[in-house]
Structure formats: structure tokens, C-alpha cells
Design a protein around this motif. Structure first.
Motif, short mmCIF file in Angstrom:
data_model
loop_
_atom_site.label_atom_id
_atom_site.label_comp_id
_atom_site.label_asym_id
_atom_site.label_seq_id
_atom_site.Cartn_x
_atom_site.Cartn_y
_atom_site.Cartn_z
N THR A 57 0.66 -1.73 -0.17
CA THR A 57 0.31 -0.18 0.27
C THR A 57 1.30 0.85 0.19
OG1 THR A 57 -0.18 0.49 2.41
CG2 THR A 57 -2.02 -1.16 1.53
N ASN A 58 0.50 2.02 -0.65
CA ASN A 58 1.04 3.69 -0.48
C ASN A 58 -0.30 5.10 -0.34
OD1 ASN A 58 3.24 5.52 -0.84
ND2 ASN A 58 2.99 5.97 -2.59
N TYR A 59 0.04 5.90 0.77
CA TYR A 59 -1.20 7.18 0.82
C TYR A 59 -0.19 8.77 0.68
CZ TYR A 59 -3.57 2.86 3.52
OH TYR A 59 -3.84 1.82 3.99
N ALA A 60 -1.03 9.11 -0.09
CA ALA A 60 -0.79 10.44 0.76
C ALA A 60 -0.61 10.72 1.75
CB ALA A 60 -2.11 11.33 -0.15
N ASP A 61 0.42 11.77 1.88
CA ASP A 61 0.78 12.28 3.39
C ASP A 61 -0.36 12.68 3.95
OD1 ASP A 61 4.22 13.51 2.55
OD2 ASP A 61 3.43 11.72 2.94
N SER A 62 -1.54 13.11 3.41
CA SER A 62 -2.30 14.03 4.15
C SER A 62 -3.39 13.32 4.76
CB SER A 62 -3.17 14.76 2.59
OG SER A 62 -3.06 14.18 1.98
N VAL A 63 -3.67 11.76 4.29
CA VAL A 63 -4.27 10.71 4.98
C VAL A 63 -3.50 9.60 5.46
CG1 VAL A 63 -6.00 11.10 2.55
CG2 VAL A 63 -4.31 9.30 3.47
N ARG A 64 -2.17 9.48 5.21
CA ARG A 64 -1.71 8.68 6.12
C ARG A 64 -1.73 8.25 7.62
NH1 ARG A 64 3.25 9.38 4.11
NH2 ARG A 64 2.58 7.98 2.22
N GLY A 65 -2.17 7.05 7.83
CA GLY A 65 -2.16 6.69 9.52
C GLY A 65 -3.95 6.96 9.61
N ARG A 66 -5.16 7.29 8.87
CA ARG A 66 -5.96 8.21 9.15
C ARG A 66 -7.35 7.13 7.98
NH1 ARG A 66 -8.39 12.74 8.12
NH2 ARG A 66 -6.65 13.43 6.30
N PHE A 67 -6.70 6.90 6.96
CA PHE A 67 -7.23 5.98 5.85
C PHE A 67 -6.47 5.09 6.08
CE2 PHE A 67 -8.85 10.01 3.08
CZ PHE A 67 -9.13 10.35 4.45
N THR A 68 -7.39 4.10 5.64
CA THR A 68 -6.57 2.50 5.20
C THR A 68 -6.81 1.85 3.93
OG1 THR A 68 -6.26 2.27 7.66
CG2 THR A 68 -6.60 0.44 5.90
N VAL A 69 -6.48 1.40 2.77
CA VAL A 69 -7.10 0.70 1.73
C VAL A 69 -6.76 -0.77 1.80
CG1 VAL A 69 -4.79 1.04 0.89
CG2 VAL A 69 -6.98 0.98 -1.03
N SER A 70 -7.87 -1.12 1.31
CA SER A 70 -7.89 -2.89 1.40
C SER A 70 -8.76 -2.97 -0.16
CB SER A 70 -8.27 -3.29 2.50
OG SER A 70 -9.72 -2.94 2.91
N ARG A 71 -8.60 -4.21 -0.06
CA ARG A 71 -8.84 -5.13 -1.53
C ARG A 71 -9.62 -6.56 -1.04
NH1 ARG A 71 -5.11 -4.77 -6.36
NH2 ARG A 71 -6.16 -6.31 -7.26
N ASP A 72 -10.49 -6.99 -1.64
CA ASP A 72 -11.23 -8.22 -1.71
C ASP A 72 -10.59 -8.95 -3.31
OD1 ASP A 72 -12.18 -10.41 -2.01
OD2 ASP A 72 -13.61 -10.40 -0.63
N SER A 73 -9.65 -9.32 -3.72
CA SER A 73 -9.08 -9.66 -4.29
C SER A 73 -10.00 -11.06 -5.12
CB SER A 73 -7.82 -10.77 -5.40
OG SER A 73 -6.85 -9.13 -4.48
#
Length: 120
Positions: A57-73
Motif C-alpha cells: 500500500t501507499n498513501y498520500a501524506d495528508s491521509v496516512r494514519g487516518r485512511f486504510t486501503v484494502s482489497r478483496d481480490s
């Protein structure tokens, strides 16, 4: 043809949470990277977060620590859990996917966008 359908946007108070979903369907052989972008009024579209097929995963600095991206392949679906929302998170959020429609044919697809509004 591939379609991306987003859901989960809405109105939330500062400090609140929302979860966005994006399901890909159509002529899909495999999906490499899936991610989220956003565009606020008067601003350029910007990357929020992405996740690779291997789960990196990779995050914009403005959202890191607040947003979480995940996927169900298995379901060709990507999620964005947004916590501790701020006024400046208000934007239209777009899902993006790097899709192989065959073993050799690859293209970039976008969802229609879902509005997230953070307001008291």
C-alpha cells in the motif's frame, strides 16, 4: 469492457468515519493496482491511496494514519476506510484500477466518483 462502481460516500461530521467501496466487473483477466483519487472543488485530482495485487500500500501524506486501503481480490473490490475525517477531506472520490483484460491487454479504468462531504 470494464466497469468500476463506487459506493459509500456521504455527509459526515469532522472526526467521523466513512467506508468507500469500489467493485470492478466486466472483461477482467486480472487487476494489478487498485486505488483511490480525489478531487476537491477548484483543485486537481490527487492520489489518496493505492494497493497492489500483492497487498503493498501507499498513501498520500495528508491521509496516512487516518485512511486504510484494502482489497478483496476474489471480488475485484477495493475499499477505503476513512477515519478522523477533516473538512479538507471533502471531495469527489474516484476509484481507479489497472486492469488486464487479457494476458497481454492492459488499460486504466475509472469509476464515476462518489461525493464525500465533511461538515458540521
Amino acid at each position: 469492457q470494464v466497469q468500476l462502481v463506487e459506493s459509500g460516500g456521504g455527509l459526515v461530521q469532522p472526526g467521523g468515519a466513512l467506508r468507500l467501496s469500489c467493485a470492478a466487473s466486466g472483461s477482467i483477466f486480472s487487476i494489478n493496482i487498485m486505488g483511490w483519487y480525489r478531487q476537491a472543488p477548484g483543485k486537481q485530482r490527487e492520489l489518496v491511496a493505492f494497493i497492489t495485487r500483492r497487498g503493498n500500500t501507499n498513501y498520500a501524506d495528508s491521509v496516512r494514519g487516518r485512511f486504510t486501503v484494502s482489497r478483496d481480490s476474489a471480488r475485484n473490490t477495493v475499499y477505503l476506510q476513512m477515519n478522523s475525517l477533516k473538512f479538507e477531506d471533502t471531495a469527489v472520490y474516484y476509484c481507479n484500477a489497472d486492469v488486464f483484460t487479457t494476458r497481454h491487454d492492459r488499460d486504466d479504468y475509472w469509476g464515476q466518483g462518489t461525493q464525500v462531504t465533511v461538515s458540521s
